[in-house]
Each structure stands twice: as C-alpha cells, then as structure tokens.
Design an enzyme around this catalytic site. Structure first.
Site, PDB file in Angstrom:
ATOM      1  N   LYS A  22       0.963  -1.022   0.150  1.00  0.00           N
ATOM      2  CA  LYS A  22      -0.072   0.015  -0.133  1.00  0.00           C
ATOM      3  C   LYS A  22       0.913   1.228   0.301  1.00  0.00           C
ATOM      4  CE  LYS A  22      -1.289   2.116   3.655  1.00  0.00           C
ATOM      5  NZ  LYS A  22      -1.923   2.752   5.084  1.00  0.00           N
ATOM      6  N   ARG A  95      -3.822  10.129   5.477  1.00  0.00           N
ATOM      7  CA  ARG A  95      -2.808  10.893   5.430  1.00  0.00           C
ATOM      8  C   ARG A  95      -2.073  11.265   4.378  1.00  0.00           C
ATOM      9  NH1 ARG A  95       2.525  11.413   6.739  1.00  0.00           N
ATOM     10  NH2 ARG A  95       3.066  12.976   7.968  1.00  0.00           N
ATOM     11  N   CYS A 119      -4.299   7.590  10.737  1.00  0.00           N
ATOM     12  CA  CYS A 119      -4.415   6.937  11.767  1.00  0.00           C
ATOM     13  C   CYS A 119      -3.827   7.935  12.992  1.00  0.00           C
ATOM     14  CB  CYS A 119      -3.190   5.916  11.870  1.00  0.00           C
ATOM     15  SG  CYS A 119      -3.697   4.233  11.328  1.00  0.00           S
ATOM     16  N   PRO A 125       3.284  15.947  11.401  1.00  0.00           N
ATOM     17  CA  PRO A 125       3.060  17.206  10.531  1.00  0.00           C
ATOM     18  C   PRO A 125       3.898  16.990   9.139  1.00  0.00           C
ATOM     19  CG  PRO A 125       5.041  17.186  12.316  1.00  0.00           C
ATOM     20  CD  PRO A 125       4.231  15.990  12.614  1.00  0.00           C
ATOM     21  N   GLN A 128       7.863  19.533   6.845  1.00  0.00           N
ATOM     22  CA  GLN A 128       9.098  18.936   6.210  1.00  0.00           C
ATOM     23  C   GLN A 128       8.781  19.154   4.639  1.00  0.00           C
ATOM     24  OE1 GLN A 128      12.478  18.532   7.329  1.00  0.00           O
ATOM     25  NE2 GLN A 128      11.226  19.574   8.744  1.00  0.00           N
TER      26      GLN A 128
END
Length: 422
Positions: A22, A95, A119, A125, A128
C-alpha cells in the site's frame, strides 16, 4: 460496523501470499498526476486507502479503474487539465492524500490540498514537505485547514535541501515535485525505506532523472515533461512482517510467499533472537515458532532499523515470552494505544512515555477488543490467534486500510477466523 471473530489457540500451518505494498502503491499512483495520458500500475492491493486515492484523482478529473480480469492492476487516464484541489471530504481519512501536493505544484503550478488525516498515532506534521517545496520556489499559505500553494515563477526550480528529520511521504512528495523542476535538486537526510526506492524506479520509468532513491541523499535533474507510467509496485513488507510474526507464535509453521528477504532483515533478526526458526525458501521466508519465545529488547527506528509499523505485532509475540522485554518507540509518540487492549487479553505491559516493559505470560485469553489504528488492529488479530477462547476485534475499518482481506489469507493456514458484517 464489521468485526473480526477469532477462535484462538489453533496452530497455523501452510503458506500465505503477500499483496502489493500500500505504501508503495499510493505515491506511485499519485505520480501519475505528473504526466498526461494513460497509466498502468500493477500489483496494487484492493484497500480502502487505495480506493480513497482513486476517488481523489477522480475528483480531479482523472479516470481510475481496476483492470478487467485483473483486480491488481489500476489503470488511470490523466487529462491535460487537472483540477488542483484535494478536498477535506476525501483527504480526512487518509494522511497519504498529501502526496498529490508535489505533483500538482510541479505540473500545474498551483494546488489546494486539505491538511491530512489518517491513523491517530500522534503528531505527524507535514512541515518538512512544505519547507522543501518552499525551497523549490513554491509560495505556501495555510488557511482554513488547507494548504494553498502556488509557483509564482511558473516552474519550480532545483535546490539543495536537507530534511530536519527523515520523512517517507515528505521525501516522496519532494521527489515528485523536483522531477519536473528546472535544474538540479539534491535532497539530503532522506528516508531510505524500500517504498521510496520503488517510487524512484517508477519516476525513472516515466523518464525522470533520479539517482540515489533508497539512500539518504537523492539527486534529481528536472525534465520538461514525463511520459505515462507503467510499473509494478513492490510486495508489502509490513503485511509480510505481520505474517512472519504469526509464524513465530508458539506452535506455528508459516511460509510467507512473495516477501523480499532484504526488506525483513531487522525483523528477522528479532524473530531469531526470540527463538523462532527463520529460513529462506523459494519465493519467500519460512518461520517456525519453536516453543515459548525468549525476551528481547527492541528499539524502533527509520529503515533499515526496526520498523515502527511492526512494533505492535512484535509486542504480541513478546507478551508470550519467558521473561521481560523492553520496547522503545522512537519514531512516533502515542503509539502504544494497543497496550490496553492486549491487557484485556491477559498481557502484562507497563508503559512509561516511549518505553513499554512487556512481562511475558504463559498464555492469553480471548476477549472483545477495539482497534485504535491500522497496525494495532493487526496486532489484536495476532493476539486473538494466539489466545485461548474467542476474541472479537472491533473497528476493523482500521485493518481494512492496510490489509487485504486478512481473514481470507489466515483461514487456509488453519485459523478459525471470520468477518461478521455489521
């Protein structure tokens, strides 16, 4: 809401096949946005996250379909004009949706992408990503929960950028953006996961000039345009690792077919340390759980260290060890949410910050448990297989984000496992 019901304590015997990764399929599918035309991505698992990304690309104007007669092939038709927005309704559950940001900026010069979900395992965050894209020439504002990005010069420009911390999706996002940038880009302190290398291979197949993917320094020479993609993604090393741990549970003998041994070195080292017998066989690895495991100490780390995505599964094995083990989680905070559920099954685990002390017990006993995230749900399935009696795993939608019909793969091994539709 679906649940998984397991009658545990039954030895597992036989072979199981690994699906495509995945975490490799998602960035490769996102990379299709870099080029107009018809793309083909093979060995793609049929998972909720993959379907969500397909819906997102469909929202942007792409045509996305599974191959007729071959459900592991995804075909995409990417138009010349792509809508540059990823709305909250589609991004909130996954995400990895942020992976469209780099390709949209590189090809269209603008993007509006909702801040990501996924999750609930602590702060992950995307700062970056944004710092690196800014270094490439993007102007970025965060407003009303969205990343609004533009390229005032019309085209991103190559740069030298060092990530403050290793980030897999950050490395991938910036690789895709730099592939169409003007000039040379050098990325340092990059994530070295196999999925990053797989994306690099896919980009090269599209005509990108990329060297070093899978190492801590990646060099990219931007090109004006790319051709459509044709690529087969690598096997899922985390699914494979989950089945390897299943084989290491006392009394089990499982051959995991299709896994790449080189991707499993850190896990195999720990499995051998606990006393499991691990051997290479044609096309995979065989694991025999010989007696009660020995305790070991484990410290998670970015690849090639022990993967954080295998921490919960290995903890299940250590819950049955003859002694006390120490697990230190260095990658994500708040990644011991499975502990309370394992305690419900009879495990003895104490958590202090990023450290879990696991005092082994002779056996676990079945009980209703609730999954909190993707890998925790896999750990609870493993625990249910090892426990005596009946275990019900609730909230298995987490499981479906990363495991392809896990109950159908475990049942042929002898597991008494079924899905109850809710």
């Amino acid at each position: 809401m679906d649940k998984i019901v397991i009658e545990g304590g039954v030895p597992l015997r036989g072979s199981v096949d690994v699906s495509g990764a995945k975490n490799a399929a998602l960035p490769v599918i996102a990379a299709a946005l870099l080029a107009e035309g018809e793309h083909e991505v093979r060995n793609v698992p049929d998972l909720a996250d993959v379907r969500t990304l397909g819906k997102l690309l469909g929202h942007m104007g792409c045509e996305v379909a599974r191959g007729e007669g071959d459900r592991r092939t995804v075909r995409l038709r990417v138009p010349a004009a792509v809508a540059p927005e990823a709305p909250y309704e589609l991004v909130k559950t996954m995400r990895a949706s942020v992976l469209v940001l780099g390709p949209l900026l590189a090809r269209l010069g603008r993007a509006r992408v909702s801040l990501p979900g996924g999750c609930a395992i602590g702060a992950r965050p995307i700062d970056q990503h944004l710092k690196a894209l800014t270094a490439l020439g993007a102007e970025i504002r965060i407003e009303h929960g969205y990343v609004n990005a533009t390229v005032p010069r019309g085209r991103l420009r190559g740069t030298v950028f060092t990530f403050d911390a290793q980030t897999v999706t950050g490395t991938e996002n910036v690789m895709m953006a730099a592939a169409l940038a003007e000039g040379e880009t050098v990325l340092r302190n990059c994530a070295r996961e196999p999925e990053v290398k797989d994306l690099g291979d896919a980009l090269v197949a599209m005509g990108a000039l990329v060297e070093g993917a899978g190492t801590d320094e990646i060099w990219i020479e931007g090109v004006p345009s790319l051709r459509p993609l044709s690529h087969a993604v690598i096997p899922d090393r985390i699914e494979a690792g989950t089945f390897l741990v299943a084989g290491a549970l006392p009394g089990n003998d499982v051959t995991v077919r299709g896994c790449v041994a080189a991707h499993q070195e850190a896990l195999v080292e720990k499995l051998r340390a606990v006393g499991a017998e691990v051997t290479k066989v044609e096309g995979g690895l065989r694991v025999v759980g010989d007696g009660r495991p020995r305790p070991v100490d484990v410290r998670t780390a970015p690849h090639p260290g022990f993967p954080t995505d295998m921490q919960a599964q290995l903890m299940v094995l250590l819950c049955l060890a003859d002694g006390t083990s120490r697990i230190t989680e260095t990658v994500f905070e708040n990644r011991f949410m499975h502990v309370q559920e394992l305690i419900r099954l009879g495990a003895h685990v104490e958590v202090d910050g990023r450290v879990a002390m696991v005092k082994g017990v002779p056996e676990l006993s079945g009980a209703p448990v609730m999954a909190s995230d993707l890998r925790a749900s896999a750990a609870l399935v493993l625990a249910g297989l090892a426990a005596s009696g009946t275990t019900e795993v609730l909230r298995v939608y987490h499981l479906d984000r990363g495991y392809e019909r896990i109950e159908e793969k475990l049942a042929p091994l002898g597991a008494r496992i079924r899905r109850v539709r809710g």
